[in-house]
Design an enzyme around this catalytic site. Sequence first.
Site, PDB file in Angstrom:
ATOM      1  N   HIS A 125       0.811  -1.226   0.000  1.00 27.35           N
ATOM      2  CA  HIS A 125       0.000   0.000   0.000  1.00 27.35           C
ATOM      3  C   HIS A 125       0.845   1.277   0.000  1.00 27.35           C
ATOM      4  O   HIS A 125       0.312   2.364  -0.251  1.00 27.35           O
ATOM      5  CB  HIS A 125      -0.925   0.038   1.214  1.00 27.35           C
ATOM      6  CG  HIS A 125      -1.989  -1.016   1.201  1.00 27.35           C
ATOM      7  ND1 HIS A 125      -2.825  -1.221   0.122  1.00 27.35           N
ATOM      8  CD2 HIS A 125      -2.349  -1.932   2.138  1.00 27.35           C
ATOM      9  CE1 HIS A 125      -3.655  -2.213   0.398  1.00 27.35           C
ATOM     10  NE2 HIS A 125      -3.386  -2.666   1.607  1.00 27.35           N
ATOM     11  N   ASP A 162      -2.908 -10.667  -2.389  1.00 24.91           N
ATOM     12  CA  ASP A 162      -3.493 -10.147  -1.154  1.00 24.91           C
ATOM     13  C   ASP A 162      -4.954  -9.771  -1.405  1.00 24.91           C
ATOM     14  O   ASP A 162      -5.326  -9.381  -2.518  1.00 24.91           O
ATOM     15  CB  ASP A 162      -2.707  -8.907  -0.719  1.00 24.91           C
ATOM     16  CG  ASP A 162      -3.045  -8.422   0.669  1.00 24.91           C
ATOM     17  OD1 ASP A 162      -2.274  -8.706   1.596  1.00 24.91           O
ATOM     18  OD2 ASP A 162      -4.074  -7.728   0.832  1.00 24.91           O
ATOM     19  N   HIS A 164      -6.470  -7.212  -0.471  1.00 23.28           N
ATOM     20  CA  HIS A 164      -6.564  -5.778  -0.730  1.00 23.28           C
ATOM     21  C   HIS A 164      -5.707  -5.411  -1.934  1.00 23.28           C
ATOM     22  O   HIS A 164      -4.610  -5.951  -2.117  1.00 23.28           O
ATOM     23  CB  HIS A 164      -6.091  -4.971   0.489  1.00 23.28           C
ATOM     24  CG  HIS A 164      -6.837  -5.284   1.742  1.00 23.28           C
ATOM     25  ND1 HIS A 164      -6.359  -6.172   2.701  1.00 23.28           N
ATOM     26  CD2 HIS A 164      -8.033  -4.852   2.199  1.00 23.28           C
ATOM     27  CE1 HIS A 164      -7.237  -6.253   3.690  1.00 23.28           C
ATOM     28  NE2 HIS A 164      -8.260  -5.471   3.412  1.00 23.28           N
ATOM     29  N   ASP A 246      -4.791 -12.819   3.383  1.00 20.77           N
ATOM     30  CA  ASP A 246      -6.036 -12.363   3.993  1.00 20.77           C
ATOM     31  C   ASP A 246      -7.258 -12.625   3.127  1.00 20.77           C
ATOM     32  O   ASP A 246      -8.372 -12.243   3.499  1.00 20.77           O
ATOM     33  CB  ASP A 246      -5.955 -10.877   4.394  1.00 20.77           C
ATOM     34  CG  ASP A 246      -5.190 -10.029   3.402  1.00 20.77           C
ATOM     35  OD1 ASP A 246      -4.823 -10.525   2.320  1.00 20.77           O
ATOM     36  OD2 ASP A 246      -4.934  -8.851   3.712  1.00 20.77           O
TER      37      ASP A 246
END
Length: 308
Positions: A125, A162, A164, A246
């Site tokens: 991120h 991931d 996200h 995740d």
Amino acid sequence: MPTSLFTHPSCLRHENGPGHPESPERLKAILAELDKPDYAALQRREAPAATLDQIARVHDRTYAEDILSLVPKQGYAPLDSDTALSPHSGEAALRAAGAACAAVNEVMAGKATNAFCAVRPPGHHAEHATAMGFCFFNNIAIAAAHAMAAHGVKRVALLDFDVHHGNGTQEWAEGQDGVLFCSSHEFPLYPGTGHPQEKGPKGNILNIALPHHTDGAGFRRAMQESALPAISRFAPELILISAGFDAHRADPLANLRLVEEDFGWITAELCALAQKFCKGRIVSTLEGGYDIDALARSVGAHVRALMA
């Protein structure tokens, strides 16, 4: 050739604050899993600290210097609502990025077929001059930039599974020739980016938006229809993985329904492509995964596939 494992004790000492999901317990559980006899053949390496020059290939140098200068001597220094510095965060962030660069060195030198970096804080991120989403420096982008600058790699493929979207990695990749960035992620979800229409000015971005509650069959189908053919057409000289776990059905921060065997499957598929195009060369680095038991099992499946 063997698989290498890069980690460092400082990565266990970074803290985000009480009750934060990105906790040292994540890495403790992973290292306990990788201490089992199944993983005895791993080459264990201590991660070096990244240099500012390595970080500045991706991030604004002043930003990187500011992050390190803001590390508190005690307590916490919040950068946003969910990203904070604590006394050991600076070294942990440098070691996490340094692990990825050192792993690239190892596989490019033929000392290992592939490598996994068991490190934290995560990185995907982190944008050019912005820390966010538990991330300070973009470990996987720094590794890609290092491969190109230090080893003359012309084509690097990055796959981020991931849950996200790797917004920071996409931001960097959009400006690069010789880089393919593929991300599978739940959508819509934090950070709100990663729409399939986002292809970048160079057309080198592939976002695979998975609907809420997508299971392993749906994930595998999406990989077979989109990401794996795209990587095959690209014919990379090196494959890098943002390995977030995740998307597991037990994870508390998202809503996908994968299990550990799905992570093992995608890893094996990437290993097959790496064998075909780039002498097996893969570097994987840890991103998310916040159910401790599911994380440890999923990393185990991932590393076993790398070792196969």
